[in-house]
Motif scaffolding. Sequence first.
Motif, mmCIF file in Angstrom:
data_model
loop_
_atom_site.group_PDB
_atom_site.id
_atom_site.type_symbol
_atom_site.label_atom_id
_atom_site.label_comp_id
_atom_site.label_asym_id
_atom_site.label_seq_id
_atom_site.Cartn_x
_atom_site.Cartn_y
_atom_site.Cartn_z
ATOM 1 N N GLY A 141 -12.859 -13.429 -22.409
ATOM 2 C CA GLY A 141 -11.827 -14.038 -21.576
ATOM 3 C C GLY A 141 -10.708 -14.677 -22.352
ATOM 4 N N GLY A 142 -10.485 -15.975 -22.055
ATOM 5 C CA GLY A 142 -9.293 -16.654 -22.521
ATOM 6 C C GLY A 142 -9.149 -16.751 -24.016
ATOM 7 N N VAL A 143 -10.255 -16.925 -24.749
ATOM 8 C CA VAL A 143 -10.159 -17.041 -26.209
ATOM 9 C C VAL A 143 -9.622 -15.742 -26.798
ATOM 10 N N GLY A 144 -10.169 -14.621 -26.349
ATOM 11 C CA GLY A 144 -9.696 -13.331 -26.847
ATOM 12 C C GLY A 144 -8.236 -13.084 -26.496
ATOM 13 N N VAL A 160 -10.929 -16.308 -10.059
ATOM 14 C CA VAL A 160 -11.036 -15.341 -11.156
ATOM 15 C C VAL A 160 -11.888 -16.007 -12.226
ATOM 16 N N ASN A 161 -13.118 -15.547 -12.365
ATOM 17 C CA ASN A 161 -14.104 -16.242 -13.197
ATOM 18 C C ASN A 161 -15.035 -15.258 -13.877
ATOM 19 N N ARG A 162 -15.502 -15.635 -15.064
ATOM 20 C CA ARG A 162 -16.703 -15.009 -15.600
ATOM 21 C C ARG A 162 -17.867 -15.518 -14.753
ATOM 22 N N TRP A 169 -17.197 -27.219 -16.431
ATOM 23 C CA TRP A 169 -16.320 -27.636 -17.525
ATOM 24 C C TRP A 169 -15.309 -26.537 -17.791
ATOM 25 N N GLU A 170 -14.086 -26.952 -18.120
ATOM 26 C CA GLU A 170 -13.034 -26.054 -18.571
ATOM 27 C C GLU A 170 -12.190 -26.803 -19.600
ATOM 28 N N GLY A 171 -11.575 -26.054 -20.496
ATOM 29 C CA GLY A 171 -10.623 -26.666 -21.416
ATOM 30 C C GLY A 171 -9.246 -26.679 -20.798
ATOM 31 N N ARG A 172 -8.628 -25.512 -20.823
ATOM 32 C CA ARG A 172 -7.292 -25.350 -20.239
ATOM 33 C C ARG A 172 -7.275 -23.961 -19.594
ATOM 34 N N PRO A 173 -7.909 -23.804 -18.432
ATOM 35 C CA PRO A 173 -8.157 -22.464 -17.877
ATOM 36 C C PRO A 173 -6.885 -21.671 -17.636
ATOM 37 N N LEU A 174 -6.879 -20.446 -18.150
ATOM 38 C CA LEU A 174 -5.677 -19.632 -18.094
ATOM 39 C C LEU A 174 -5.321 -19.233 -16.669
ATOM 40 N N VAL A 175 -6.312 -18.945 -15.843
ATOM 41 C CA VAL A 175 -5.984 -18.446 -14.504
ATOM 42 C C VAL A 175 -5.417 -19.551 -13.620
ATOM 43 N N ILE A 176 -5.848 -20.799 -13.795
ATOM 44 C CA ILE A 176 -5.177 -21.886 -13.076
ATOM 45 C C ILE A 176 -3.713 -21.955 -13.501
ATOM 46 N N PRO A 215 -2.589 -27.560 -26.637
ATOM 47 C CA PRO A 215 -2.826 -26.778 -25.416
ATOM 48 C C PRO A 215 -2.583 -25.294 -25.631
ATOM 49 N N VAL A 216 -3.477 -24.476 -25.086
ATOM 50 C CA VAL A 216 -3.346 -23.022 -25.155
ATOM 51 C C VAL A 216 -2.609 -22.534 -23.910
ATOM 52 N N ALA A 217 -1.576 -21.746 -24.119
ATOM 53 C CA ALA A 217 -0.753 -21.266 -23.012
ATOM 54 C C ALA A 217 -1.279 -19.962 -22.440
#
Length: 363
Positions: free
Chosen positions: A12-15, A195-197, A271-278, A164-166
């Motif tokens: 997901g988001g890290v990749g 939209v979730n794992r 828990w989430e860090g900075r979820p991309l889909v939000i 923050p990751v964009a």
Amino acid sequence: MRLTIVVGMTAGGVGMHVRSLVERLGGLGIEVGVAGPQETQDRFDFVGAGARFAPVRIGSAPNPPADLAAVLALRRAFRATDVVHAHGFRAAALSGLALGRRRDGRVPLLATWHNAVLVTGPKRVLIGQLEKLAARRADVTLGVSSDLVARARELGAADVRLAPVAAPRVQPAERDAAAVRAELGAGDRPLLLAVNRLAEQKGLDVLLAAAARWRDREPQPLVVVAGDGPLEDELNADIARDDLPVRLLGRRSDVPDLLAAADLYVLTSVWEGRPLVIQEAMQVGLAVVTTAAGGVPELVGDGAKVVPVGDVQAVADAVDTLLDDPRARAELGERGRRTAADWPDEDDNARLVADLCRDLAGH
């Protein structure tokens, strides 16, 4: 200068973030290599974005023989690099073992922490030791949320910063919203999107429990969940057993179309860090209901409706309120759009990494 990015197993988001960096860092004068599992390369195609690739098996859980092999492989991958940038505390810990303790003349290690450790019991002790190793071997640690910054500092990290990751800019929808809704079987019903794992961290048991409370609404909302993961069979069984108005869509490549067709976005994570889909939902003005998970409150501000983690009734009530008041829903979506306009973008992320690499390498 030469940078080696280290990444573990990710879907997901890290990749996506690493792929974004690879696409941009070359234009900033940095030659990029990526070291990580072949499966991650296959999913995100770092080579196609311009990187060299070294296959290194970095699993998602501690495995001493496999981890030793990964450390040896990373040492080989680091022979011709000026800086290492590891993503995730496991990648950072293994990179730290490969490089050795911080000292003059050692290749500098930059680490980005994307996720909190949620496991408990004996595993938590072992993983806590890896966290500490990751924190203490890195020259600079970036946390995508304030709680991760605090955790790395608590564990003894030398230099910790919030970074923050964009999310990528959302592409325009390719299909008409009515056509997408017809395909999903929504018709004129409210359409709620997630939209979730399909994994424990995402709190999908709370989403299903809330969906049970929406069955009596007229018209009944349809909840669609895009994504795959280890809980797919279990969730499908729960949906069928309780006759819930929920559809699991599997992995989708048309998220912009889904965002454009939905009435609300719902996130029920633990828990989430900075979820991309939000970030993507708020970019396009889709109203968001979310749990106060990790870094989410500092991300969304007043641009989303935030409820306590694990509170089924609060999720259900927030959705009910917004479905009953289209004007309030539109106003929330517009606040979200304005909030998103002030966030850093992917180019900002790449410039930050490039500047840090040059500082660490003394260039």
